[in-house]
Design a protein around this motif. Structure first.
Motif, mmCIF file in Angstrom:
data_model
loop_
_atom_site.group_PDB
_atom_site.id
_atom_site.type_symbol
_atom_site.label_atom_id
_atom_site.label_comp_id
_atom_site.label_asym_id
_atom_site.label_seq_id
_atom_site.Cartn_x
_atom_site.Cartn_y
_atom_site.Cartn_z
ATOM 1 N N ASN A 192 -10.890 6.479 -22.436
ATOM 2 C CA ASN A 192 -11.867 5.718 -23.215
ATOM 3 C C ASN A 192 -11.633 4.235 -22.986
ATOM 4 O O ASN A 192 -10.703 3.844 -22.276
ATOM 5 C CB ASN A 192 -11.755 6.058 -24.714
ATOM 6 C CG ASN A 192 -10.324 5.951 -25.226
ATOM 7 O OD1 ASN A 192 -9.729 4.880 -25.201
ATOM 8 N ND2 ASN A 192 -9.758 7.077 -25.677
ATOM 9 N N ALA A 193 -12.477 3.419 -23.597
ATOM 10 C CA ALA A 193 -12.427 1.973 -23.341
ATOM 11 C C ALA A 193 -11.102 1.349 -23.735
ATOM 12 O O ALA A 193 -10.672 0.353 -23.143
ATOM 13 C CB ALA A 193 -13.579 1.286 -24.080
ATOM 14 N N GLN A 194 -10.437 1.909 -24.721
ATOM 15 C CA GLN A 194 -9.181 1.334 -25.209
ATOM 16 C C GLN A 194 -7.949 1.965 -24.568
ATOM 17 O O GLN A 194 -6.845 1.452 -24.723
ATOM 18 C CB GLN A 194 -9.088 1.505 -26.731
ATOM 19 C CG GLN A 194 -10.108 0.674 -27.519
ATOM 20 C CD GLN A 194 -9.833 -0.804 -27.409
ATOM 21 O OE1 GLN A 194 -10.470 -1.494 -26.615
ATOM 22 N NE2 GLN A 194 -8.888 -1.307 -28.177
ATOM 23 N N GLY A 195 -8.136 3.103 -23.910
ATOM 24 C CA GLY A 195 -6.988 3.812 -23.348
ATOM 25 C C GLY A 195 -6.079 4.374 -24.420
ATOM 26 O O GLY A 195 -4.872 4.511 -24.220
ATOM 27 N N GLU A 196 -6.673 4.725 -25.571
ATOM 28 C CA GLU A 196 -5.890 5.239 -26.703
ATOM 29 C C GLU A 196 -6.241 6.693 -26.991
ATOM 30 O O GLU A 196 -7.263 7.211 -26.525
ATOM 31 C CB GLU A 196 -6.149 4.384 -27.951
ATOM 32 C CG GLU A 196 -5.639 2.968 -27.843
ATOM 33 C CD GLU A 196 -5.819 2.188 -29.147
ATOM 34 O OE1 GLU A 196 -6.502 2.702 -30.057
ATOM 35 O OE2 GLU A 196 -5.280 1.071 -29.245
ATOM 36 N N TYR A 197 -5.407 7.330 -27.777
ATOM 37 C CA TYR A 197 -5.616 8.716 -28.198
ATOM 38 C C TYR A 197 -6.296 8.686 -29.573
ATOM 39 O O TYR A 197 -5.665 8.388 -30.581
ATOM 40 C CB TYR A 197 -4.282 9.457 -28.259
ATOM 41 C CG TYR A 197 -3.583 9.530 -26.918
ATOM 42 C CD1 TYR A 197 -3.817 10.591 -26.041
ATOM 43 C CD2 TYR A 197 -2.699 8.520 -26.519
ATOM 44 C CE1 TYR A 197 -3.182 10.652 -24.799
ATOM 45 C CE2 TYR A 197 -2.067 8.566 -25.284
ATOM 46 C CZ TYR A 197 -2.312 9.633 -24.430
ATOM 47 O OH TYR A 197 -1.691 9.687 -23.198
ATOM 48 N N TYR A 198 -7.598 8.996 -29.573
ATOM 49 C CA TYR A 198 -8.397 8.882 -30.785
ATOM 50 C C TYR A 198 -8.335 10.173 -31.604
ATOM 51 O O TYR A 198 -8.557 11.274 -31.076
ATOM 52 C CB TYR A 198 -9.867 8.618 -30.441
ATOM 53 C CG TYR A 198 -10.191 7.274 -29.857
ATOM 54 C CD1 TYR A 198 -9.476 6.135 -30.207
ATOM 55 C CD2 TYR A 198 -11.256 7.130 -28.978
ATOM 56 C CE1 TYR A 198 -9.809 4.895 -29.680
ATOM 57 C CE2 TYR A 198 -11.602 5.897 -28.440
ATOM 58 C CZ TYR A 198 -10.859 4.781 -28.801
ATOM 59 O OH TYR A 198 -11.203 3.561 -28.275
ATOM 60 N N LEU A 199 -8.119 10.046 -32.871
ATOM 61 C CA LEU A 199 -8.156 11.220 -33.751
ATOM 62 C C LEU A 199 -9.550 11.855 -33.802
ATOM 63 O O LEU A 199 -9.661 13.091 -33.859
ATOM 64 C CB LEU A 199 -7.688 10.828 -35.150
ATOM 65 C CG LEU A 199 -7.489 11.981 -36.142
ATOM 66 C CD1 LEU A 199 -6.470 12.987 -35.636
ATOM 67 C CD2 LEU A 199 -7.053 11.432 -37.505
ATOM 68 N N PRO A 200 -10.643 11.080 -33.779
ATOM 69 C CA PRO A 200 -11.963 11.718 -33.780
ATOM 70 C C PRO A 200 -12.197 12.683 -32.619
ATOM 71 O O PRO A 200 -13.044 13.576 -32.710
ATOM 72 C CB PRO A 200 -12.932 10.530 -33.703
ATOM 73 C CG PRO A 200 -12.186 9.410 -34.357
ATOM 74 C CD PRO A 200 -10.753 9.611 -33.909
ATOM 75 N N ASP A 201 -11.444 12.520 -31.512
ATOM 76 C CA ASP A 201 -11.608 13.461 -30.392
ATOM 77 C C ASP A 201 -11.215 14.878 -30.787
ATOM 78 O O ASP A 201 -11.683 15.849 -30.185
ATOM 79 C CB ASP A 201 -10.776 13.002 -29.194
ATOM 80 C CG ASP A 201 -11.357 11.751 -28.524
ATOM 81 O OD1 ASP A 201 -12.474 11.350 -28.907
ATOM 82 O OD2 ASP A 201 -10.682 11.168 -27.663
#
Length: 456
Positions: A192-201
């Motif tokens: 993703n744009a931030q390169g982070e692990y999103y909880l919403p995923d």
């Protein structure tokens, strides 16, 4: 009802706050934001609370103490990564897990319980707490399918033009089947744009695997306010103050101007008490019934009994018994203890002193490190001289004594009961019962002094 767990996300540094203070420790209505969140989690009867903190967040642990368990997120790699840090504590547990951001101080226990109930009634694997926002800027968008079911949550930076136009937002609070949550966290990527692990995923993954994903929409969007900067902090304080003042007024307290009255969360006030504008009630202050708190008074961590009147004065860590009156413009510093029907008048300072029943200290007086009995009159300009430059000393004045104006009581000293002290005296020795103490030079008049003075 299944066991309930809360994971509180409190690891973010909060760079937009531009502060040396950890973000979740910024106060709302006198209490750190994370304190409000944990309060509501406790009130919602969570079986376990796990708080995710970042490196250097020892003050969060110091503040919450044993109210929570703690895990550390050493790198800020996103919300899914943060929740994953609680794997050792929760991954093997059956039950329902609520994930709550530590910077959402306006959430209530009722909302958390309603969210959990909705989640379990729908047999969902995940439920997102949503709200309708006229201006959704900055929030993740909740994308629903044709049937109205939640399909996914898209962060604003990753949203298409069509998705960005959606006004149903993700509040950042979730409810999960605990075992499904930790199994799915292993599958979350960071493309993703931030390169982070999103909880919403996790929502989208569970949906694609056939799990039920639900949503519970808040009626009052204000509850969902996340505090990321000082502007939002001020708004959270405004909303919390209004909520607190409303509750007190419903309980029988008269607040003349609620917009200009500042009452912190843990303050308790009895019925028929009247509070004028620009009053600040702080900490764990307890105020009884039928009191009057005048404009511009500040009261912190104090216990005020019934029928007390306080006019434009400051009270700190002190106790005041029934029927006493204070001010205007007096200051009770920590350790002041006033018994029934004490009168403290204009410009009086009390510090670490006990004042007995019916004693009157009218004006322009300092009483520090002292013990005063009952029915004493302390004249204007009296000073309890308690400090010798190195140590503090105590003065004792017993019942029914009369202290004349402009008296200095040099501690340590004891004035026994039924005594009189002449105005203008400096008392350095104990005064026996029923005596009159006079400690001043006799007046000397110099005749014809005026004619010997040089004149312009």
């Amino acid at each position: 009802m299944n066991p309930k767990y809360a994971v509180v996300l409190a690891a973010g540094q909060g760079t937009r706050m531009k502060s040396k203070l950890y973000k979740v420790l910024h106060p709302v209505a006198g209490k750190p934001m994370v304190g409000h969140v944990v309060d509501q989690a406790e009130e919602a009867k969570m079986d376990r609370i796990v708080t995710v903190v970042g490196v250097g967040a020892e003050k969060v642990q110091e503040y919450l103490g044993e109210r929570s368990e703690y895990v550390i997120q050493e790198e800020q790699l996103g919300t899914a990564h943060a929740v994953m840090q609680a794997k050792e504590q929760l991954a093997d547990k059956q039950g329902t897990t609520l994930v709550i951001c530590g910077d959402t101080p306006l959430l209530t226990a009722d909302t958390l319980n309603q969210l959990a109930m909705h989640h379990e009634m729908n047999k969902a694997k995940a439920t997102v707490l949503t709200a309708y926002a006229q201006d959704p800027t900055g929030y993740g968008r909740v994308i629903r399918g044709e049937s109205g079911a939640v399909e996914k949550i898209v962060e604003q930076k990753d949203a298409s033009t069509e998705e960005a136009a959606v006004k149903e937002i993700n509040t950042g609070t979730y409810c999960f089947d605990n075992e499904a949550l930790f199994a799915t966290l292993e599958k979350v990527g960071n493309e993703n744009a931030q390169g982070e692990y999103y909880l919403p995923d996790v929502i989208e993954i569970l949906k694609n695997e056939g799990g039920i994903v639900s949503a519970y929409q808040l009626e009052n969007k204000e509850e969902a306010l996340g505090v990321n900067d000082r502007v939002a902090l001020a708004e959270a304080n405004r909303v919390m103050r209004a909520r607190i003042n409303h509750a007190h007024m419903k309980n029988g307290v008269s607040i003349i101007d609620p917009v200009a009255t500042y009452i912190e969360r843990d303050v308790q006030i009895g019925a028929d008490t009247v509070i004028e504008p620009n009053v600040y009630l702080k900490g764990k202050t307890l105020i009884g019934e039928d009191c009057f708190i005048g404009a511009h008074s500040v009261i912190r961590d104090s216990r005020i009994a019934n029928g007390v009147s306080i006019t434009s004065s400051t009270i700190e860590e002190s106790t005041i018994a029934n029927g006493s009156d204070i001010g205007p413009n007096s200051h009770l510093r920590p350790g002041s203890d006033l018994k029934e029907d004490v009168h403290i008048g204009n410009y009086v300072e009390i510090k670490k002193a006990s004042i007995g029943k019916n004693t009157k200290i009218g004006h322009l007086t300092y009483v520090g490190d002292a013990e005063l009995g009952e029915n004493i009159n302390v004249g204007c300009g009296t000073v309890f001289v308690n400090y010798d430059g190195k140590d503090k000393h105590k003065a004792i004045v017993k019942d029914n004594s009369f202290i004349g104006c402009n008296t200095n009581l040099i501690a340590p000293v004891t004035v026994e009961e039924n005594t009189y002290i002449a105005a203008g005296s400096t008392i350095t020795d104990n005064v026996p019962s029923k005596a009159l103490a006079i400690a001043r030079a006799r007046q000397v008049n110099k005749e014809d002094y005026f004619k010997n003075m040089p004149h312009k």
